[in-house]
Design a protein around this motif. Structure first.
Motif, PDB file in Angstrom:
ATOM      1  N   ILE A 100       0.836  -1.205   0.000  1.00 20.13           N
ATOM      2  CA  ILE A 100       0.000   0.000   0.000  1.00 20.13           C
ATOM      3  C   ILE A 100       0.872   1.257   0.000  1.00 20.13           C
ATOM      4  O   ILE A 100       0.663   2.169  -0.804  1.00 20.13           O
ATOM      5  N   ALA A 101       1.852   1.302   0.897  1.00 14.93           N
ATOM      6  CA  ALA A 101       2.717   2.483   1.008  1.00 14.93           C
ATOM      7  C   ALA A 101       3.469   2.748  -0.297  1.00 14.93           C
ATOM      8  O   ALA A 101       3.566   3.902  -0.740  1.00 14.93           O
ATOM      9  N   LEU A 102       3.986   1.698  -0.924  1.00 15.45           N
ATOM     10  CA  LEU A 102       4.711   1.872  -2.178  1.00 15.45           C
ATOM     11  C   LEU A 102       3.817   2.418  -3.280  1.00 15.45           C
ATOM     12  O   LEU A 102       4.228   3.294  -4.051  1.00 15.45           O
ATOM     13  N   ASN A 103       2.603   1.900  -3.365  1.00 11.89           N
ATOM     14  CA  ASN A 103       1.699   2.366  -4.420  1.00 11.89           C
ATOM     15  C   ASN A 103       1.273   3.807  -4.206  1.00 11.89           C
ATOM     16  O   ASN A 103       1.190   4.576  -5.168  1.00 11.89           O
ATOM     17  N   VAL A 104       1.016   4.187  -2.977  1.00 15.98           N
ATOM     18  CA  VAL A 104       0.656   5.584  -2.708  1.00 15.98           C
ATOM     19  C   VAL A 104       1.821   6.492  -3.093  1.00 15.98           C
ATOM     20  O   VAL A 104       1.622   7.507  -3.784  1.00 15.98           O
ATOM     21  N   ASN A 105       3.030   6.123  -2.687  1.00 10.21           N
ATOM     22  CA  ASN A 105       4.204   6.936  -3.035  1.00 10.21           C
ATOM     23  C   ASN A 105       4.427   7.002  -4.537  1.00 10.21           C
ATOM     24  O   ASN A 105       4.742   8.065  -5.080  1.00 10.21           O
ATOM     25  N   GLN A 106       4.271   5.885  -5.226  1.00  8.09           N
ATOM     26  CA  GLN A 106       4.463   5.897  -6.681  1.00  8.09           C
ATOM     27  C   GLN A 106       3.438   6.773  -7.376  1.00  8.09           C
ATOM     28  O   GLN A 106       3.760   7.472  -8.333  1.00  8.09           O
ATOM     29  N   ARG A 107       2.194   6.751  -6.934  1.00  6.28           N
ATOM     30  CA  ARG A 107       1.177   7.572  -7.590  1.00  6.28           C
ATOM     31  C   ARG A 107       1.424   9.052  -7.339  1.00  6.28           C
ATOM     32  O   ARG A 107       1.205   9.877  -8.227  1.00  6.28           O
TER      33      ARG A 107
END
Length: 145
Positions: A100-107
């Protein structure tokens, strides 16, 4: 309404329909789906780096920071997703949270680098699906563990 606006709307609707279909079809097995999506995300980040490097003409889409920074971010993302994949395979409780954290940061990063771009709809939908399955995995783990 311009053609590009119509295409963006159609892509958005299509991405949402596909996401809803996949969430319904694979929602009962969030761990398996999340694991596969994280593995695919690693491959996609590596492919993005290869495309930007092999075809400099495509680098117009990363004009705000340039290939070096964006390529480094994609490489770091692939590495962190590999760590997430390892955690998912080992069934570590932290792995879905990291997904979840990685996807939020990537977006957030992608919104700065690639905005405006119709492709944001596709990557946002992909990320939301990973977040959905990670959330379902967390809830499943909390229910059974």
């Amino acid at each position: 309404m311009r053609l590009d606006e119509i295409l963006l709307i159609l892509m958005t609707v299509l991405a949402i329909i596909i996401a809803l279909f996949l969430a319904r079809k694979f929602g009962a097995k969030p761990h398996k789906t999340l694991t596969r999506m994280v593995a695919a995300n690693i491959v996609l980040d590596i492919i993005a780096i290869a495309i930007w490097g092999a075809f400099p003409a495509t680098q117009w889409s990363i004009y705000r920071l340039g290939f070096l920074i964006v390529g480094a971010e994609a490489g770091l993302a692939a590495t962190l997703f590999a760590l997430t994949l390892f955690g998912l395979i080992r069934r570590k409780k932290w792995a879905p949270f990291l997904a979840i954290a990685l996807n939020v940061n990537q977006r957030v990063f992608a919104a700065y680098i690639f905005f405006p771009s119709p492709a944001i709809v596709i990557t946002l939908t992909w990320s939301l699906m990973i977040i959905y399955f990670a959330y379902k995995e967390i809830r499943t783990a909390n229910t059974h563990g």
